[in-house]
Design a protein around this motif. Structure first.
Motif, PDB file in Angstrom:
ATOM      1  N   GLN A 451       1.839  -4.635   6.380  1.00 50.10           N
ATOM      2  CA  GLN A 451       2.121  -5.746   5.466  1.00 50.10           C
ATOM      3  C   GLN A 451       1.823  -5.858   4.377  1.00 50.10           C
ATOM      4  O   GLN A 451       2.225  -6.922   3.721  1.00 50.10           O
ATOM      5  CB  GLN A 451       1.384  -6.559   6.683  1.00 50.10           C
ATOM      6  CG  GLN A 451       1.859  -6.557   8.079  1.00 50.10           C
ATOM      7  CD  GLN A 451       1.033  -7.740   8.916  1.00 50.10           C
ATOM      8  OE1 GLN A 451       1.309  -8.910   8.578  1.00 50.10           O
ATOM      9  NE2 GLN A 451       0.134  -7.237   9.739  1.00 50.10           N
ATOM     10  N   ASP A 452       0.920  -4.805   3.816  1.00 49.11           N
ATOM     11  CA  ASP A 452       0.558  -4.874   2.404  1.00 49.11           C
ATOM     12  C   ASP A 452       0.344  -3.456   2.075  1.00 49.11           C
ATOM     13  O   ASP A 452       0.001  -2.614   2.770  1.00 49.11           O
ATOM     14  CB  ASP A 452      -0.529  -5.680   2.113  1.00 49.11           C
ATOM     15  CG  ASP A 452      -1.251  -5.951   0.789  1.00 49.11           C
ATOM     16  OD1 ASP A 452      -1.918  -5.320   0.395  1.00 49.11           O
ATOM     17  OD2 ASP A 452      -0.774  -6.957   0.175  1.00 49.11           O
ATOM     18  N   ALA A 453       0.394  -3.191   0.577  1.00 48.29           N
ATOM     19  CA  ALA A 453      -0.161  -2.064   0.251  1.00 48.29           C
ATOM     20  C   ALA A 453      -1.290  -1.676   0.018  1.00 48.29           C
ATOM     21  O   ALA A 453      -1.925  -0.447  -0.377  1.00 48.29           O
ATOM     22  CB  ALA A 453       0.451  -1.718  -1.169  1.00 48.29           C
ATOM     23  N   GLY A 454      -2.327  -2.541   0.346  1.00 49.84           N
ATOM     24  CA  GLY A 454      -3.683  -2.428   0.135  1.00 49.84           C
ATOM     25  C   GLY A 454      -4.373  -1.281   1.299  1.00 49.84           C
ATOM     26  O   GLY A 454      -3.866  -1.199   2.167  1.00 49.84           O
ATOM     27  N   GLU A 455      -5.369  -0.817   0.844  1.00 48.62           N
ATOM     28  CA  GLU A 455      -6.099   0.194   1.502  1.00 48.62           C
ATOM     29  C   GLU A 455      -6.656  -0.150   2.586  1.00 48.62           C
ATOM     30  O   GLU A 455      -7.161   0.595   3.424  1.00 48.62           O
ATOM     31  CB  GLU A 455      -7.042   1.205   0.516  1.00 48.62           C
ATOM     32  CG  GLU A 455      -6.426   1.622  -0.616  1.00 48.62           C
ATOM     33  CD  GLU A 455      -7.332   2.371  -1.371  1.00 48.62           C
ATOM     34  OE1 GLU A 455      -8.674   2.386  -1.106  1.00 48.62           O
ATOM     35  OE2 GLU A 455      -7.090   3.226  -2.279  1.00 48.62           O
ATOM     36  N   ASP A 456      -6.932  -1.616   2.968  1.00 48.84           N
ATOM     37  CA  ASP A 456      -7.545  -2.177   3.890  1.00 48.84           C
ATOM     38  C   ASP A 456      -6.897  -2.213   5.244  1.00 48.84           C
ATOM     39  O   ASP A 456      -6.924  -2.544   6.383  1.00 48.84           O
ATOM     40  CB  ASP A 456      -8.382  -3.250   3.769  1.00 48.84           C
ATOM     41  CG  ASP A 456      -9.685  -3.012   2.926  1.00 48.84           C
ATOM     42  OD1 ASP A 456      -9.804  -2.175   2.932  1.00 48.84           O
ATOM     43  OD2 ASP A 456      -9.745  -4.440   2.306  1.00 48.84           O
ATOM     44  N   GLU A 457      -5.416  -2.115   5.264  1.00 51.87           N
ATOM     45  CA  GLU A 457      -4.446  -2.255   6.361  1.00 51.87           C
ATOM     46  C   GLU A 457      -4.626  -1.303   7.134  1.00 51.87           C
ATOM     47  O   GLU A 457      -4.734   0.007   6.971  1.00 51.87           O
ATOM     48  CB  GLU A 457      -2.899  -2.316   5.895  1.00 51.87           C
ATOM     49  CG  GLU A 457      -2.420  -3.134   4.927  1.00 51.87           C
ATOM     50  CD  GLU A 457      -2.626  -4.698   5.370  1.00 51.87           C
ATOM     51  OE1 GLU A 457      -2.206  -4.817   6.912  1.00 51.87           O
ATOM     52  OE2 GLU A 457      -3.376  -5.553   4.972  1.00 51.87           O
ATOM     53  N   PRO A 458      -4.789  -1.622   8.616  1.00 54.35           N
ATOM     54  CA  PRO A 458      -5.342  -0.678   9.698  1.00 54.35           C
ATOM     55  C   PRO A 458      -3.930   0.206  10.057  1.00 54.35           C
ATOM     56  O   PRO A 458      -2.840  -0.227  10.190  1.00 54.35           O
ATOM     57  CB  PRO A 458      -5.564  -1.695  10.811  1.00 54.35           C
ATOM     58  CG  PRO A 458      -4.863  -2.800  10.404  1.00 54.35           C
ATOM     59  CD  PRO A 458      -4.882  -2.992   9.052  1.00 54.35           C
ATOM     60  N   VAL A 459      -4.166   1.721   9.863  1.00 55.84           N
ATOM     61  CA  VAL A 459      -3.246   2.706  10.078  1.00 55.84           C
ATOM     62  C   VAL A 459      -1.722   2.403   9.465  1.00 55.84           C
ATOM     63  O   VAL A 459      -0.809   2.016  10.258  1.00 55.84           O
ATOM     64  CB  VAL A 459      -3.039   2.600  11.744  1.00 55.84           C
ATOM     65  CG1 VAL A 459      -2.442   4.041  12.003  1.00 55.84           C
ATOM     66  CG2 VAL A 459      -4.439   2.495  12.441  1.00 55.84           C
ATOM     67  N   PRO A 460      -1.959   2.311   7.990  1.00 53.01           N
ATOM     68  CA  PRO A 460      -0.603   2.117   7.349  1.00 53.01           C
ATOM     69  C   PRO A 460       0.494   2.831   7.534  1.00 53.01           C
ATOM     70  O   PRO A 460       0.206   3.929   7.318  1.00 53.01           O
ATOM     71  CB  PRO A 460      -1.187   1.669   5.989  1.00 53.01           C
ATOM     72  CG  PRO A 460      -2.328   2.726   5.888  1.00 53.01           C
ATOM     73  CD  PRO A 460      -2.916   2.431   7.396  1.00 53.01           C
TER      74      PRO A 460
END
Length: 582
Positions: A451-460
């Motif tokens: 949902q976002d490019a951020g590093e905090d996204e779970p299992v991106p």
């Protein structure tokens, strides 16, 4: 879609924050003039054809509000919620349309929900629940009743509404990670709250078989369990060593289907063939290409991706799956049965003397023709039983749209429908050929994607698809001819669960993007994608979060994942490179 109907007006978008936005809404007096107060004596007057909506109001909204909603008594001045089926609403908005009016000055039915059919009455009842406020989404009233009992104020209102598409769905993959029956029932409630009317259940895959088939019990005895599971993307070095599995008994399925029907939702089963079949082959090795590999050594697959182990093109395999489908048809009244038909590797067929002999015997053009032959067999088999095949857009390969292909073995039946997932292309080709289409392109509506490019996204994994991106999705691509556009019956958001190992993880990936998707497929007056207002939708969503909170949905907050929603160290797929296959 009726072009004469107005789009959502300012009241519907900002006054009462309804999602999905109705066709037209008017709130003349806020909570003042014309408002209606519901209390302990409020009656529910259910006309013919409205019994399902009445039962839902009494058993779901009633406990949340503390209102019994009993049939009308002879008491003078009793406030009444009336439910009616209306031919006028049918003509204006179709069988799923409704008109909701709240008028405290009206004698008798101070609240009136008129539906074009039973489903329309039910969707009107969903809007009534939204107007009651977030507390109406809980299971009991939040505060003890005073001397006069619980009271709920409805603003004076007139809402007229009806859906843009007749197929408004979500695909839930319970094969990769199993969701217990109660979680499926919960998702039916969440779909209903967003006026979605199709649950596509992905029941079988390489990683598990989730439906009891009594003639073939090893499908669940063996095929429903894997010894361990890849943790994160398939490139991750991590594993979960706990065995994973589960399945639905036939009574579970009957309960799911009946529960869905009470919410005017159709449950569409998916049984994957001829690829994505390793769990079935592990249970019954004779289904595989035994002249190429030792199928007795196969187990249910424990990683992600596309298994090379596919069904053998034999008469016995066809009969086995006919027996499976005979039981499936007895459980699911849906006119549609999804048979996958996608991502079928051809290496084993190329190496198999038996498969090559079958290609020659049938006069097929090659391995692609063999895959098409599988699907065309079951397309005709289902049609003979009054059902319709649905398949991923690979079912168009191997000459399935050409009557002259493969020695005249024939095209798909006219009733076959395509789920277009590899972009719009397959759907456009199918629609132009006269087949109905459900648009579900992974580039727009695969909710397992990050949902976002951020590093905090779970299992991106996959594409970045924000809430605003989903809100700009349109199931009908520009340039489609009017005749072909009429074959786009709707769309669905797809939820593949390789990286979703719990209900909370599913919630996080699905919400709030499913609310945006629901508006796309419901709201008749939604502008073209370039003219939509994601900021305005986000404003209305601010009120909707309170409803989701009351329902216990572990959605992604606008600011990003909460600490406990993150999965540090569990690898996803890098942003670089092409998107993953499903």
């Amino acid at each position: 879609m009726d072009d004469h109907r107005p789009g959502p007006d300012a009241d519907s978008l900002t006054g009462h924050l309804l999602i999905p936005a109705p066709t037209a809404a008017h709130f003349p007096g806020g909570t003042g003039t014309g408002a209606v107060v519901l209390g302990p004596d409020t009656a529910l007057d259910a006309g013919p054809g409205t019994e399902v909506a009445a039962r839902w109001l009494r058993t779901v909204v009633g406990p949340a509000t503390g209102l019994d909603l009993l049939p009308p008594a002879a008491a003078e001045g009793q406030v009444t919620v009336a439910l009616r089926v209306s031919e006028e609403v049918t003509e204006r908005h179709g069988p799923e349309g409704y008109r909701l009016s709240v008028d405290g000055a009206r004698a008798g039915a101070a609240v009136l929900i008129e539906g074009g059919g039973p489903a329309g009455v039910f969707w009107g009842a969903q809007t009534l629940r939204q107007l009651l406020g977030p507390a109406a989404y809980r299971r009991v009233p939040l505060t003890p009743a005073g001397p006069d009992g619980h009271r709920w104020t409805l603003p004076a209102a007139t809402v007229e509404d009806g859906p843009r598409f007749r197929w408004r769905g979500m695909m839930l993959d319970v094969a990769r990670h199993f969701l217990p029956k109660d979680d499926v029932l919960r998702y039916l409630d969440l779909l209903a709250a967003h006026k979605l009317n199709v649950l596509h259940l992905h029941l079988t895959d390489d990683q598990g078989w989730r439906i009891e088939i009594r003639r073939h019990p090893r499908l669940t005895e063996t095929g429903a369990w894997r010894a361990r599971t890849k943790l994160g993307h398939r490139a991750s070095p991590l594993w979960t060593e706990t065995p994973h599995g589960g399945h639905y008994t036939q009574d579970d399925i009957r309960e799911i289907v009946a529960y869905a029907a009470e919410r005017h939702i159709t449950v569409v089963p998916e049984i994957d063939i001829p690829g994505h079949s390793q769990a079935a082959i592990a249970a019954y090795p004779e289904l595989g290409n035994t002249d190429v590999i030792d199928t007795t050594s196969l187990t249910v697959w424990d990683t992600w991706g596309i298994s090379q182990n596919v069904l053998a093109p034999t008469d016995s395999t066809l009969r086995f799956y006919e027996e499976v489908l005979e039981e499936v048809l007895a459980l699911f009244p849906s006119p549609f049965v999804h048979l996958g038909g996608d991502e079928c590797p051809k290496d084993q067929w190329r190496a198999s003397p038996a498969a090559q002999a079958r290609i020659a015997e049938l006069g097929l053009s090659g391995e692609d023709g063999l895959q098409s032959w599988f699907l065309r067999h079951f397309d005709r088999w289902l049609a003979e039983r009054g059902r319709r095949l649905v398949g991923w857009d690979e079912i168009l390969e191997g000459g399935s749209l050409s009557a002259e292909a493969d020695g005249g073995s024939g095209r798909l039946t006219p009733g076959a429908m395509v789920s277009s997932w590899r972009g719009y292309g397959g759907g456009v080709a199918a629609a132009e050929a006269g087949h109905d289409v459900v648009m579900c392109p992974e580039q727009q509506v695969y909710l397992d994607h990050r949902q976002d490019a951020g590093e905090d996204e779970p299992v991106p994994i996959g594409y970045v698809r924000t809430l605003a991106d989903v809100y700009r999705f349109d199931p009908v691509p520009p340039g489609l001819s009017p005749a072909a556009a009429a074959h786009v019956v709707g769309a669905q958001a797809n939820v593949w669960t390789e990286a979703m190992d719990s209900r909370a993880r599913v919630d996080y990936q699905v919400f709030p993007r499913l609310a945006a998707f629901a508006e796309v497929v419901w709201s008749t007056g939604l502008p073209a994608p370039a003219d939509r207002d994601p900021a305005g939708f986000a404003h209305r969503l601010g009120a909707h979060y309170a409803r989701l909170d009351a329902l216990g949905v572990d959605y992604r907050p606008p600011a990003g994942p909460r600490p406990w929603q993150r999965r540090p160290g569990v690898l996803g797929r890098p942003l670089e490179g092409p998107p993953p296959t499903r």
